[in-house]
Design an enzyme around this catalytic site. Structure first.
Site, short mmCIF file in Angstrom:
data_model
loop_
_atom_site.label_atom_id
_atom_site.label_comp_id
_atom_site.label_asym_id
_atom_site.label_seq_id
_atom_site.Cartn_x
_atom_site.Cartn_y
_atom_site.Cartn_z
N ALA A 15 0.83 -1.21 0.00
CA ALA A 15 0.00 0.00 0.00
C ALA A 15 0.86 1.26 0.00
CB ALA A 15 -0.93 -0.01 1.22
N LYS A 34 8.96 0.86 10.35
CA LYS A 34 9.51 0.69 11.69
C LYS A 34 10.62 -0.36 11.76
CE LYS A 34 5.74 -2.07 13.59
NZ LYS A 34 4.68 -2.08 14.59
N GLN A 46 1.96 -15.16 -0.30
CA GLN A 46 2.33 -16.33 -1.11
C GLN A 46 1.43 -16.46 -2.32
OE1 GLN A 46 2.29 -19.74 1.53
NE2 GLN A 46 4.07 -19.04 2.65
N GLY A 47 0.11 -16.65 -2.06
CA GLY A 47 -0.83 -17.06 -3.10
C GLY A 47 -0.84 -16.18 -4.33
N GLU A 113 -8.12 -20.15 -5.50
CA GLU A 113 -8.15 -20.21 -4.03
C GLU A 113 -9.61 -20.28 -3.57
OE1 GLU A 113 -4.06 -18.04 -2.65
OE2 GLU A 113 -5.74 -16.73 -3.02
N ASP A 208 -0.63 -0.57 14.57
CA ASP A 208 -0.22 0.78 15.00
C ASP A 208 -1.06 1.89 14.36
OD1 ASP A 208 1.70 -0.98 15.83
OD2 ASP A 208 3.41 0.29 15.35
N HIS A 229 -6.18 -17.84 9.10
CA HIS A 229 -5.85 -18.67 7.93
C HIS A 229 -5.86 -20.12 8.39
CE1 HIS A 229 -3.95 -20.27 4.39
NE2 HIS A 229 -3.99 -19.08 3.82
N ARG A 275 -12.42 -19.35 3.86
CA ARG A 275 -11.50 -19.59 4.97
C ARG A 275 -12.15 -19.74 6.34
NH1 ARG A 275 -6.63 -15.59 3.44
NH2 ARG A 275 -6.26 -16.80 1.57
N HIS A 336 -4.49 -14.12 10.72
CA HIS A 336 -3.87 -13.84 9.42
C HIS A 336 -4.16 -12.45 8.87
CE1 HIS A 336 -2.27 -14.78 5.48
NE2 HIS A 336 -3.44 -14.55 4.91
N ARG A 371 -12.76 -11.69 4.23
CA ARG A 371 -12.04 -11.35 3.00
C ARG A 371 -11.89 -12.56 2.10
NH1 ARG A 371 -6.37 -11.65 1.46
NH2 ARG A 371 -6.06 -12.70 3.44
N SER A 376 -6.63 -8.87 -0.90
CA SER A 376 -6.06 -7.79 -0.08
C SER A 376 -4.91 -7.08 -0.75
CB SER A 376 -5.62 -8.32 1.28
OG SER A 376 -4.89 -9.47 1.13
N LEU A 377 -4.02 -7.82 -1.42
CA LEU A 377 -2.96 -7.11 -2.16
C LEU A 377 -3.63 -6.25 -3.23
CD1 LEU A 377 -0.22 -9.88 -2.50
CD2 LEU A 377 -0.13 -7.82 -1.09
P1 FAD Z 1 2.23 -4.33 5.20
O1 FAD Z 1 2.74 -4.96 3.98
O2 FAD Z 1 2.11 -5.17 6.41
O3 FAD Z 1 3.21 -3.12 5.55
C1 FAD Z 1 3.06 -2.41 6.76
C2 FAD Z 1 4.17 -1.38 6.85
O4 FAD Z 1 3.88 -0.48 7.90
C3 FAD Z 1 5.53 -1.96 7.16
O5 FAD Z 1 6.49 -1.32 6.34
C4 FAD Z 1 5.78 -1.57 8.62
O6 FAD Z 1 7.15 -1.37 8.95
C5 FAD Z 1 5.04 -0.26 8.68
N1 FAD Z 1 4.61 0.12 10.02
C6 FAD Z 1 3.74 -0.51 10.83
N2 FAD Z 1 3.61 0.18 11.98
C7 FAD Z 1 4.42 1.26 11.88
C8 FAD Z 1 4.74 2.33 12.74
N3 FAD Z 1 4.20 2.47 13.97
N4 FAD Z 1 5.63 3.25 12.31
C9 FAD Z 1 6.20 3.15 11.10
N5 FAD Z 1 5.92 2.15 10.24
C10 FAD Z 1 5.05 1.22 10.64
N6 FAD Z 1 -2.88 -11.13 0.49
C11 FAD Z 1 -3.16 -11.39 -0.80
O7 FAD Z 1 -3.92 -10.65 -1.44
N7 FAD Z 1 -2.60 -12.46 -1.41
C12 FAD Z 1 -1.76 -13.31 -0.77
O8 FAD Z 1 -1.26 -14.25 -1.36
C13 FAD Z 1 -1.47 -13.07 0.58
N8 FAD Z 1 -0.66 -13.90 1.29
C14 FAD Z 1 -0.31 -13.57 2.55
C15 FAD Z 1 0.60 -14.36 3.22
C16 FAD Z 1 1.05 -14.01 4.48
C17 FAD Z 1 2.02 -14.86 5.20
C18 FAD Z 1 0.54 -12.84 5.09
C19 FAD Z 1 1.01 -12.43 6.45
C20 FAD Z 1 -0.40 -12.07 4.44
C21 FAD Z 1 -0.83 -12.42 3.17
N9 FAD Z 1 -1.76 -11.65 2.49
C22 FAD Z 1 -2.04 -11.93 1.18
C23 FAD Z 1 -2.25 -10.40 3.05
C24 FAD Z 1 -1.44 -9.23 2.46
O9 FAD Z 1 -0.11 -9.63 2.33
C25 FAD Z 1 -1.52 -8.01 3.34
O10 FAD Z 1 -2.84 -7.69 3.61
C26 FAD Z 1 -0.87 -6.82 2.63
O11 FAD Z 1 0.44 -7.15 2.25
C27 FAD Z 1 -0.86 -5.62 3.54
O12 FAD Z 1 -0.10 -4.64 2.92
P2 FAD Z 1 0.06 -3.25 3.63
O13 FAD Z 1 0.92 -2.43 2.72
O14 FAD Z 1 -1.24 -2.73 4.04
O15 FAD Z 1 0.85 -3.59 4.98
C1 SIN Z 2 -2.48 -17.67 0.83
O1 SIN Z 2 -1.60 -17.73 -0.01
O2 SIN Z 2 -3.12 -18.63 1.25
C2 SIN Z 2 -2.82 -16.34 1.37
C3 SIN Z 2 -3.69 -15.66 0.44
C4 SIN Z 2 -4.33 -14.50 1.11
O3 SIN Z 2 -4.17 -14.28 2.31
O4 SIN Z 2 -5.05 -13.80 0.39
#
Ligand code: FAD
Ligand code: SIN
Length: 505
Positions: A15, A34, A46-47, A113, A208, A229, A275, A336, A371, A376-377
């Site tokens: 994001a 952070k 992964q997915g 999925e 946070d 998950h 899920r 998850h 979800r 989410s990505l």
């Molecule tokens: P994040 O990628 O978590 O980034 C958060 C950022 O905020 C980090 O840089 C962190 O350092 C920063 N931050 C947090 N708090 C603070 C603070 N207080 N001060 C400064 N910086 C801070 N979704 C899918 O759509 N497909 C998938 O295949 C999938 N697989 C997944 C597998 C795993 C193992 C996990 C954990 C999640 C998966 N998801 C998947 C969900 C998806 O990855 C996340 O929802 C998405 O990456 C969130 O992105 P984001 O940019 O919102 O946050």
């Molecule tokens: C997964 O690869 O099973 C995670 C996919 C997701 O969280 O959307």
């Protein structure tokens, strides 16, 4: 120290970095993270990413699948907006140089999925997040207008007259608090799943941004819907690392310890049910039989197929002495994904002027009560682009204001770190035990009374001691724990991810 930027982005995941890249190159932009830049949930995804990319798939089908998973609580406008903007986001990533997996015919391979009626998950083998994050980081680093601040932990937003002027941020390397002023501030801090004892998430996801936004007056929605998950590795030393749902999409079975499949007894979609249903079924079997895990078995598929589609998981398991081409994987559910968060509109704007929230920290209305996998990505990409458009259109109207320096005159008694660790452990265990996959009012009230007590302790400690990363996160964590418990107590009906045995239907 004082810093001033046009746009302050808290978070370097999909994001935050997408937003930074989508903004005009003449804006001064700070990206705060952070930990080191790629330590975030995005990096572990992964997915893949859901999008309608084939002519026999339709927006209507993707919309319908999302609405069904969301159990009636999605915002249909947000769903339509996301689904229709998905192909453009994927194209944008391809232009940035992302390496999505292709089939032998050189077309992009789309996997499947749970909850999807069609193959529509574009991916980079089983490490889509790493490829995505590396692509975004490379592009970000090539832009001289974007400055990255690693090991910087946001403490609080600074607002005046319901307008956000920036944030206070702890600079861990220098052990001091800096004031960041910005004409626009964006929360992209990810979810809050680390509020639970067992989670697939990296340690940065302590909610946070949700806590900071809430303290500043943002509306918060749907916090009771935390997704568990179904298949995280059960291993004494490896932690709860994820075993992608795409493995079930490619034919893996869930089995009890005696080798019998059980998902058909719960849902006609069996292993590919949404899920919440799969996680509850596993939880039920584990409790019913008094076992520690169930099996996820893909060993009936050819070894080359498994190694080709799931190279990261294959290697990780092999390093732990488990050959997934020959034997099943022990799995359990773990926290998850945070479906709720800071309430935003289609431009990812919150109810506070000049404050945006994107990605998992936000609640756009896309997910409703649950979800759909790999949405989410997609949400990160689509809403970051939308926020960038809104920011570009309105930045000129915003006067520059300075955030006053941090007041460090509070009593600076040395911290007793072990007390912070005890608080961390208590919150996460309380949430796991009483606010997990299956809830009841009795359990939720127990959680509430413990959270109330911990809140007083943490607030008292905060008023007397200097901050560090652990402490800042703990202060955020107790807020999200309270938000989840309060939301769960208020909902008097089981829906989607919120399952309360006192009101099951
Ligand atoms: P994040 O990628 O978590 O980034 C958060 C950022 O905020 C980090 O840089 C962190 O350092 C920063 N931050 C947090 N708090 C603070 C603070 N207080 N001060 C400064 N910086 C801070 N979704 C899918 O759509 N497909 C998938 O295949 C999938 N697989 C997944 C597998 C795993 C193992 C996990 C954990 C999640 C998966 N998801 C998947 C969900 C998806 O990855 C996340 O929802 C998405 O990456 C969130 O992105 P984001 O940019 O919102 O946050
Ligand atoms: C997964 O690869 O099973 C995670 C996919 C997701 O969280 O959307």
């Amino acid at each position: 120290m004082q810093h001033s930027f046009d746009v302050l982005i808290l978070g370097s995941g999909a994001a935050g970095l997408t937003l930074a890249l989508r903004l005009p190159a003449n804006y001064s932009i700070a990206v705060i993270c952070k930990d080191f830049i790629q330590e975030n949930s995005t990096n572990y995804a992964q997915g893949g990413i859901a999008a309608v990319l084939e002519s026999d798939d339709t927006f209507a089908a993707h919309i319908q699948d999302t609405l069904i998973a969301g159990a009636g609580l999605c915002d249909p406008e947000a769903v339509k907006f996301t689904v229709e903007n998905a192909p453009e986001s994927i194209k944008w990533l391809i232009n940035l140089g992302i390496n999505f997996t292709k089939s032998e015919d050189q077309q992009y391979h789309l996997t499947r999925e749970g909850g999807h009626s069609h193959r529509r998950i574009i991916h980079s083998a089983d490490s889509t997040g790493r490829d995505l994050e590396e692509t975004l980081i490379k592009a970000t680093k090539s832009r001289s207008n974007i400055k990255i601040f690693e090991n910087h932990v946001a403490i609080d937003l600074f607002t005046r007259d319901n307008s956000c002027l920036g944030a206070y941020v702890y600079n861990e390397d220098e052990d001091r608090v800096d004031a960041f002023s910005a004409r626009k501030t964006v929360i992209a801090t990810g979810g809050a799943s680390r509020v639970y004892l067992y989670s697939s998430n990296p340690s940065v996801t302590s909610g946070d941004g949700i806590a900071m936004g809430f303290r500043a007056g943002c509306k918060v929605e749907n916090m009771e819907f935390n997704q568990f998950h179904p298949t995280c590795l059960y291993h004494p030393v490896a932690g709860s690392s994820l075993i992608t749902e795409a493995m079930r999409g490619e034919g893996a079975y869930l089995k009890l310890l005696d080798g019998t499949r059980f998902m058909l007894e719960y849902d006609e979609r069996a292993e590919l049910a949404p899920r919440d249903i799969v996680a509850r079924a596993i939880d039920h079997e584990i409790k019913r039989l008094g076992i520690r895990h169930v099996w996820l078995d893909i060993s009936h598929r050819p070894a080359d197929f498994i190694k080709g589609h799931f190279p990261t998981i294959y290697k990780k398991c092999l390093d732990l002495g488990l050959d997934i081409t020959k034997e099943p994987i022990p799995v359990v559910p773990a926290a998850h994904y945070t479906c709720g968060g800071l309430k935003v509109d289609l431009a990812s704007h919150t109810n506070i002027a000049s404050l945006y929230a994107v990605g998992e920290a936000s609640c756009t209305g896309l997910h409703g009560a649950n979800r759909l996998a790999s949405n989410s990505l997609l949400e990160c990409l689509v809403f970051a682009a939308s926020a960038a458009k809104h920011i570009s259109a309105s930045l000129g109207e915003q006067p520059e204001c300075m955030v006053p320096p941090w007041d460090d005159s509070r009593v600076e008694k040395a911290r007793e770190e072990v007390l912070l660790l005890h608080n961390w452990e208590e919150i996460r265990r309380t949430m796991w035990n009483y606010v997990g996959i299956v809830r009841s009012f009795e359990r939720l009230r127990r959680a509430k009374s413990r959270i109330d007590m911990l809140k007083v302790e943490i607030q008292d400690y905060y008023s007397r001691h200097r901050v560090n990363r652990n402490f800042i996160e703990l202060r955020h964590l107790i807020v999200v724990a309270e938000l989840i418990v309060d939301a769960a107590l208020k909902r008097n009906k089981s829906v989607g991810l919120h399952y309360n045995i006192d009101c099951p239907s």
